[in-house]
Design an enzyme around this catalytic site. Structure first.
Site, PDB file in Angstrom:
ATOM      1  CE1 TYR A  27      12.608 -19.630  21.204  1.00 12.27           C
ATOM      2  CE2 TYR A  27      12.111 -18.986  18.947  1.00 12.27           C
ATOM      3  CZ  TYR A  27      12.886 -19.681  19.856  1.00 12.27           C
ATOM      4  OH  TYR A  27      13.958 -20.419  19.413  1.00 12.27           O
ATOM      5  CD  GLU A  85       2.913 -13.985   7.983  1.00  8.93           C
ATOM      6  OE1 GLU A  85       3.424 -13.121   8.722  1.00  8.93           O
ATOM      7  OE2 GLU A  85       3.164 -14.050   6.764  1.00  8.93           O
ATOM      8  CE1 TYR A  88       5.312 -20.505  20.544  1.00  5.02           C
ATOM      9  CE2 TYR A  88       3.119 -21.350  21.023  1.00  5.02           C
ATOM     10  CZ  TYR A  88       4.355 -20.914  21.462  1.00  5.02           C
ATOM     11  OH  TYR A  88       4.645 -20.876  22.791  1.00  5.02           O
ATOM     12  N   GLY A  95       9.374 -31.320  20.281  1.00  8.22           N
ATOM     13  CA  GLY A  95      10.017 -32.629  20.308  1.00  8.22           C
ATOM     14  C   GLY A  95       9.040 -33.791  20.281  1.00  8.22           C
ATOM     15  N   GLY A  97       6.754 -34.134  17.806  1.00  2.00           N
ATOM     16  CA  GLY A  97       6.322 -34.341  16.431  1.00  2.00           C
ATOM     17  C   GLY A  97       5.242 -33.376  15.987  1.00  2.00           C
ATOM     18  CG  ASN A 126      14.267 -19.833  15.697  1.00  3.49           C
ATOM     19  OD1 ASN A 126      14.698 -20.774  16.331  1.00  3.49           O
ATOM     20  ND2 ASN A 126      12.976 -19.537  15.629  1.00  3.49           N
ATOM     21  CE1 TYR A 133      10.287 -24.774  10.272  1.00  2.00           C
ATOM     22  CE2 TYR A 133      11.680 -22.835  10.162  1.00  2.00           C
ATOM     23  CZ  TYR A 133      10.515 -23.453  10.576  1.00  2.00           C
ATOM     24  OH  TYR A 133       9.584 -22.748  11.285  1.00  2.00           O
TER      25      TYR A 133
END
Length: 160
Positions: A27, A85, A88, A95, A97, A126, A133
């Site tokens: 990604y 760190e 993922y 989506g 949760g 990103n 966040y």
């Protein structure tokens, strides 16, 4: 609605952790940088001396997410902090949760351990992660610039 559960990773999860690390690297367009193996994950995360921990998010019993973290230290606060760190979540589970559940779990660990901070880094491109966040109340630390020594530069400094 999926049933999400967070659990501590075990040595038997080394293959799943490696799979998620590789997917995250893909990604981030950095697959070629992954040197980890199942063996090195078992040694680095699950050895007795390791300061690193990992948790797995499962959806209906199937691993769909990973968080790898460790404690750091703030001299200004004279307290430990929790440093994330890697976080993922598989594309199919985004989506649902799962990411929030992982971060909430780590926040609970940080509060339980009386940490003064819970920190992580995100690539500046990103946008989905940045928006996620910020929706949780996280604030960027724009005044700090991260530095890294690795490879030959690390070897050169250590040898001087």
């Amino acid at each position: 609605m999926p049933v999400l559960a967070i659990r501590s990773a075990t040595i038997d999860d080394a293959g799943v952790i490696l799979q998620f690390v590789r997917e995250l690297a893909a990604y981030e367009k950095a697959e070629h940088e992954v040197l980890a193996t199942e063996s090195s994950i078992r040694e680095s995360i699950f050895s007795e001396e390791s300061a690193t921990k990992a948790v797995i998010c499962e959806s209906n019993g199937k691993p769909v997410g990973l968080a790898v973290y460790f404690l750091n230290y703030s001299t200004w606060l004279a307290k430990h902090g929790l440093y994330l760190e890697d976080l993922y979540v598989t594309p199919a589970a985004r989506g649902t949760g799962a990411g929030k559940a992982l971060l909430k779990h780590l926040a609970q660990i940080a509060v339980k351990k009386n940490c003064g901070r819970f920190e992580w880094s995100v690539l500046d491109w990103n946008e989905p992660a940045i928006q996620f966040y910020q929706s949780l109340g996280a604030k960027p630390q724009n005044e700090w610039v991260g530095y890294r020594l690795s490879g030959q530069a690390l070897q050169d400094l250590a040898g001087s």
